[in-house]
Each structure stands twice: as C-alpha cells, then as structure tokens.
Design an enzyme around this catalytic site. Structure first.
Site, mmCIF file in Angstrom:
data_model
loop_
_atom_site.group_PDB
_atom_site.id
_atom_site.type_symbol
_atom_site.label_atom_id
_atom_site.label_comp_id
_atom_site.label_asym_id
_atom_site.label_seq_id
_atom_site.Cartn_x
_atom_site.Cartn_y
_atom_site.Cartn_z
ATOM 1 N N GLY A 239 3.429 -4.860 15.178
ATOM 2 C CA GLY A 239 2.580 -5.522 14.203
ATOM 3 C C GLY A 239 1.140 -5.755 14.605
ATOM 4 O O GLY A 239 0.338 -6.204 13.777
ATOM 5 N N GLU A 273 7.585 -3.395 20.116
ATOM 6 C CA GLU A 273 7.754 -2.250 19.212
ATOM 7 C C GLU A 273 6.439 -1.873 18.533
ATOM 8 O O GLU A 273 6.334 -1.896 17.302
ATOM 9 C CB GLU A 273 8.797 -2.591 18.133
ATOM 10 C CG GLU A 273 10.155 -3.005 18.660
ATOM 11 C CD GLU A 273 11.094 -3.516 17.551
ATOM 12 O OE1 GLU A 273 10.630 -3.765 16.417
ATOM 13 O OE2 GLU A 273 12.290 -3.657 17.825
ATOM 14 N N PRO A 274 5.417 -1.517 19.295
ATOM 15 C CA PRO A 274 4.134 -1.204 18.669
ATOM 16 C C PRO A 274 4.175 0.152 17.964
ATOM 17 O O PRO A 274 4.792 1.098 18.451
ATOM 18 C CB PRO A 274 3.174 -1.148 19.862
ATOM 19 C CG PRO A 274 4.022 -0.667 20.986
ATOM 20 C CD PRO A 274 5.379 -1.295 20.756
ATOM 21 N N GLY A 275 3.534 0.234 16.822
ATOM 22 C CA GLY A 275 3.418 1.506 16.123
ATOM 23 C C GLY A 275 1.960 1.814 15.852
ATOM 24 O O GLY A 275 1.315 2.605 16.542
ATOM 25 N N ARG A 276 1.420 1.095 14.866
ATOM 26 C CA ARG A 276 0.043 1.336 14.427
ATOM 27 C C ARG A 276 -0.969 1.293 15.564
ATOM 28 O O ARG A 276 -1.872 2.127 15.637
ATOM 29 C CB ARG A 276 -0.307 0.268 13.382
ATOM 30 C CG ARG A 276 -1.593 0.518 12.639
ATOM 31 C CD ARG A 276 -1.963 -0.689 11.780
ATOM 32 N NE ARG A 276 -0.879 -1.143 10.933
ATOM 33 C CZ ARG A 276 -0.674 -0.730 9.681
ATOM 34 N NH1 ARG A 276 -1.495 0.149 9.140
ATOM 35 N NH2 ARG A 276 0.347 -1.194 8.985
ATOM 36 N N ARG A 312 -1.724 5.081 1.847
ATOM 37 C CA ARG A 312 -2.121 3.708 2.167
ATOM 38 C C ARG A 312 -3.179 3.134 1.216
ATOM 39 O O ARG A 312 -3.052 2.000 0.777
ATOM 40 C CB ARG A 312 -2.597 3.605 3.621
ATOM 41 C CG ARG A 312 -1.498 3.909 4.637
ATOM 42 C CD ARG A 312 -1.940 3.608 6.063
ATOM 43 N NE ARG A 312 -2.170 2.199 6.266
ATOM 44 C CZ ARG A 312 -3.344 1.605 6.264
ATOM 45 N NH1 ARG A 312 -4.440 2.318 6.136
ATOM 46 N NH2 ARG A 312 -3.452 0.307 6.415
ATOM 47 N N CYS A 342 -2.365 13.778 -10.591
ATOM 48 C CA CYS A 342 -2.517 13.244 -11.947
ATOM 49 C C CYS A 342 -2.090 11.783 -12.020
ATOM 50 O O CYS A 342 -1.084 11.434 -12.648
ATOM 51 C CB CYS A 342 -1.709 14.086 -12.918
ATOM 52 S SG CYS A 342 -2.200 15.809 -12.820
ATOM 53 N N GLU A 343 -2.822 10.939 -11.348
ATOM 54 C CA GLU A 343 -2.596 9.494 -11.342
ATOM 55 C C GLU A 343 -3.964 8.864 -11.101
ATOM 56 O O GLU A 343 -4.686 9.301 -10.207
ATOM 57 C CB GLU A 343 -1.724 9.066 -10.142
ATOM 58 C CG GLU A 343 -0.340 9.623 -10.066
ATOM 59 C CD GLU A 343 0.693 8.791 -10.814
ATOM 60 O OE1 GLU A 343 0.369 7.658 -11.220
ATOM 61 O OE2 GLU A 343 1.808 9.299 -10.987
ATOM 62 N N TYR A 371 1.255 5.728 9.652
ATOM 63 C CA TYR A 371 1.644 5.618 8.246
ATOM 64 C C TYR A 371 0.832 6.565 7.373
ATOM 65 O O TYR A 371 0.481 6.255 6.237
ATOM 66 C CB TYR A 371 1.542 4.153 7.781
ATOM 67 C CG TYR A 371 2.305 3.232 8.705
ATOM 68 C CD1 TYR A 371 3.698 3.233 8.692
ATOM 69 C CD2 TYR A 371 1.648 2.432 9.647
ATOM 70 C CE1 TYR A 371 4.414 2.431 9.574
ATOM 71 C CE2 TYR A 371 2.365 1.627 10.533
ATOM 72 C CZ TYR A 371 3.741 1.634 10.485
ATOM 73 O OH TYR A 371 4.444 0.849 11.358
HETATM 74 C C1 LIG Z 1 7.251 -1.087 11.221
HETATM 75 C C2 LIG Z 1 7.914 -1.802 12.318
HETATM 76 C C3 LIG Z 1 7.320 -1.868 13.585
HETATM 77 C C4 LIG Z 1 5.948 -1.332 13.883
HETATM 78 O O1 LIG Z 1 4.944 -2.037 13.228
HETATM 79 P P1 LIG Z 1 3.406 -1.753 13.552
HETATM 80 O O2 LIG Z 1 2.695 -2.681 12.663
HETATM 81 O O3 LIG Z 1 3.153 -0.329 13.229
HETATM 82 O O4 LIG Z 1 3.191 -2.046 14.993
HETATM 83 C C5 LIG Z 1 8.025 -2.469 14.614
HETATM 84 N N1 LIG Z 1 9.260 -2.994 14.402
HETATM 85 C C6 LIG Z 1 9.859 -2.950 13.188
HETATM 86 C C7 LIG Z 1 11.204 -3.539 13.024
HETATM 87 C C8 LIG Z 1 9.208 -2.365 12.118
HETATM 88 O O5 LIG Z 1 9.796 -2.346 10.911
#
Ligand SMILES: *Cc1c(COP(=O)(O)O)cnc(C)c1O
Length: 416
Positions: A239, A273-276, A312, A342-343, A371
C-alpha cells in the site's frame, strides 16, 4: 529515483532511446526499466534490514514473467491472489516457501494447487474460507499454514476503490471476531496458525495509518498469544504510495520507521507485500499520436493507446503524467489525451497542459508500471500491447503484442 530521463531532448529508458524501441516494436507498448525495479526492491528491503523480514512482491501490480523473474533473482517472495498468479510466480522461479496467498474468494482448486506447491501461508478472510481450507488440506493429507486477515478499520485516506481496511470494505475479518476465529483455527484439523495479516489500502501517502493498523494488530496478537496460540508472522500488506504528480509519500525508510515503532519487540518475522512502490515508477506506456482535433470547448489528442491498455485514469480518476518523447518548446495548451475506444470514459489524461504534439509523434504515459498492463483488457477487440524490458543498453520484448488470432482463440461458432 528511476531510470527514465531526457538526453539531448529525447526520452531514454536507461541507455536506450524510447524512440528506438518504438521503431522496432510499434506502438502502443509498455516499457519497464529492470534497473529501476531492482533498485526499488533493494531500497525497500534495506529499510527493514534491522529486523527479520520477508518481502513478498504483490504480483497483481505487474505480473509479467520477466518482472517476476527479477524478483526471483533477488530472493524476493510473492503475494498472490489467484491460481493464475501462483502459476506465474512458480514459472518465474519464485520460491514457494516465500509465497503468501491473499484474497477473499480462493476456490478449493486454488487451495489445492497452493498446498501442493507448499506455500508459506494462506491469508484467510472468513470463517467459511477457513472451513473449506481445512477440508481441502485434510483431503490432501496436508496442513495449511494460515494467518487471519484482520480488518483493522483504519482510514488509509486514499481513493475509495483502493481502500480496503475500513469496516465497510469486503476485506478481512472484523477485529472483534478475529480472536474467536483464531480459537477455532487452533482446534481445526488441517490448519496450523502461522500469523496475522492486514492490508489497509493502496497508494497511501502518509505513514500514520500503517502505524495505527500495526498497533491494532499488536493488541490482537497479545490476546491471541495469551491463549497459547503463537503468532510467528506479522504480515502488514502493501500500500505504500508513489509520486504520480505532486504527492509526497513517505520514503521506504520513513515507512519502516513508523512500522517498527508500532511493532515493539517480539520474536516475529515481518512480511511486507509491496506492489506499486516497486514497479509503479519503473514502467511507462508509450503511445503514438493518431490525430488532433478541436472540440467545441477543448482540444483532443487522439492516441493509439486506450482505456483497455491503461484503465487507471477512467477507473480511479487517477492522474498519470504524459510527456512527449521528444521534448518540445511549443507553448503548452490545455488538452485531453484520449484513445480510440467508443466510451467517453476513454481518456488517459484530461485537461493536461501539453505542447500539442504533431501527428505521428510519441507520447509517454509515466508511472504506468503498476496496475497498467495487469489491468488491461481486449475491450473493443483491441489486441493487448507489447511489453518491453530494458537493462542498461539492451532491450527485449517480454510479451509479444497480441494478434487478431489471439483475440478469438478458444471461440467457436454455435451451430444452429
Ligand atoms: C493489492 C495488494 C497489495 C499491494 O498493494 P500496493 O498498493 O500495490 O502496494 C498487497 N497486499 C494485498 C493483499 C493486496 O490486495
């Protein structure tokens, strides 16, 4: 910091001009900087180097195999939310003992696959899910390690669609019910309590909600352990936000400081759990200008990428910076950058201040590594874009552009 920069008025990814790739690959395409991804993983992990921790990259942010392979190479684990993501993570060589499985709707089949693979932990989100997991594990003669995903009811102060830790969200188990579920889990055949988990939202630009969530979990851990149920893993989800525009999210080190302060001491492994924050600013979407036109009240730049490629802006009203691949000293005008779909919701940017590019010029949609492709679709029967990875002065296509045949694969006529 990332490795997209201008040299002599041209946008480069590391040591490769973006234009060179466009000439070779065509447009639109996603472009990822491997050195940026690796740097972000390193900086993030270093922030937590003082304590026992495991970084589980959130696969849904960008699930391209080449991206996952970089993670595998760095010893990073994975946070998955489906059997498909498990398949990808394993293909890329991520160690299953470093995989956690999140999500409110895991099917029995997905549980089987994850148990067979020997993942680290299931982040369980309901009593019914726990029962199903116990049954599946028993039928395989296995024991499923679990954490309960608790909904700590803290406000992440982000877009409502990406806040997940409020009472009203579908995610997690209410704090008030968690203890009872832990008691149940501790008694269930096929289940072994391993940890506790939360994930409060995405694109957070302050640390405080993380600290607040961890404190609520710590209170709960005390109660759970007070009943003789040890909690080995504390998973605080992902997050952490990034800079798209004028945000000032905490640096990983500041985020870590807040978390560690709330954590106190205890002999636990922290899971992140980093993603973004890993991939967001490690990728861009490159698109070509098809046409320009003046509507009654505004300018439109029509490009060959659309909401099916990058949703997004339409889905979250998210701002993505758009820059010309060749710097321009034309005066800037207010314009929308829109796709061919077409939106009316098909835009990549609205009311941007942009030097109106020539027809055929290239634009880069910045901060598109997270994303982006992973949320793309084939809406309007548009083949999905190619994905390209750069490292230093080398680039490779890491996913071919889809073809028209790809669009209809598996479809057949219904004979009357
Ligand atoms: C989407 C998600 C993440 C990653 O979130 P980011 O904002 O991309 O870091 C981590 N854990 C869970 C359970 C998620 O659904």
């Amino acid at each position: 910091m990332n490795f997209f920069h201008f040299r002599g008025g041209e946008l480069y990814c590391e040591d490769v001009p973006v234009r060179t790739i466009a000439d070779k690959v065509g447009t639109p395409f996603y472009l990822y900087s491997a050195s940026t991804i690796k740097r972000h993983v390193r900086v993030f992990a270093e922030a937590f180097s003082g304590i026992d921790h495991l970084v589980c990259y959130s696969v849904k942010a960008n699930s391209n195999l080449a991206v996952l392979r970089l993670m595998a190479g760095m010893g990073t684990g994975a946070d998955i939310v489906s059997g498909g993501e498990l398949h990808r993570a394993m293909k890329a060589g991520i160690d299953p003992s470093r995989i956690v499985f999140s999500g409110v709707g895991k099917t029995a089949r997905e549980m089987e696959l994850a148990l067979e693979a020997g993942i680290l932990m299931f982040n369980v989100e309901s009593g019914e899910e726990l029962q199903t997991l116990a049954r599946v594990a028993c039928s395989l003669g296995k024991t499923a390690p679990v954490a309960m995903r608790v909904n700590p009811d803290v406000d992440p102060k982000t877009h409502p669609y990406i806040s997940t830790g409020l009472k009203k969200n579908k995610f997690g188990i209410p704090v008030t019910e968690a203890l009872a579920l832990y008691r149940q889990a501790a008694e269930l055949d096929g289940i072994r309590v391993a940890g506790i988990d939360c994930h409060i939202g995405s694109q957070l630009t302050t640390s405080d909600p993380f600290g607040e969530a961890v404190m609520r979990l710590m209170d709960l851990i005390e109660k759970i352990e007070g009943e003789g149920i040890p909690i080995r893993y504390l998973d605080i989800g992902g997050g952490l936000g990034i800079i798209y525009d004028k945000e000032s999210p905490p640096l990983p080190a500041d985020y870590a400081e807040t978390v560690l302060k709330a954590l106190g001491n205890g002999n636990r492994t922290l899971i992140l759990e980093p993603g973004r924050v890993i991939v967001g600013n490690s990728g861009i979407l490159v698109t070509k200008v098809l046409y320009r036109k003046k509507g009654a009240t505004k300018n439109f730049v029509i490009v060959d990428a659309a909401m099916n490629d990058l949703i997004r802006p339409s889905l979250y009203e998210a701002y993505q910076k758009i820059v010309p691949v060749r710097e321009s000293d034309e005066t800037r005008e207010i314009t929308d950058v829109v796709g061919p779909i077409c939106e009316s919701g098909d835009f990549l940017g609205r009311d941007l201040r942009l030097a109106i590019p020539e027809k055929g010029e290239l634009l880069a949609v910045m901060s598109a590594g997270a994303y982006g492709f992973s949320m793309s679709s084939q809406y309007n029967s548009r083949p999905r874009a190619a994905e390209v990875m750069v490292m230093d002065s080398r680039f490779e296509i890491v996913r071919e552009r889809e073809t028209y045949e790809d669009l209809i694969r598996g479809e057949r006529f219904f004979e009357e």
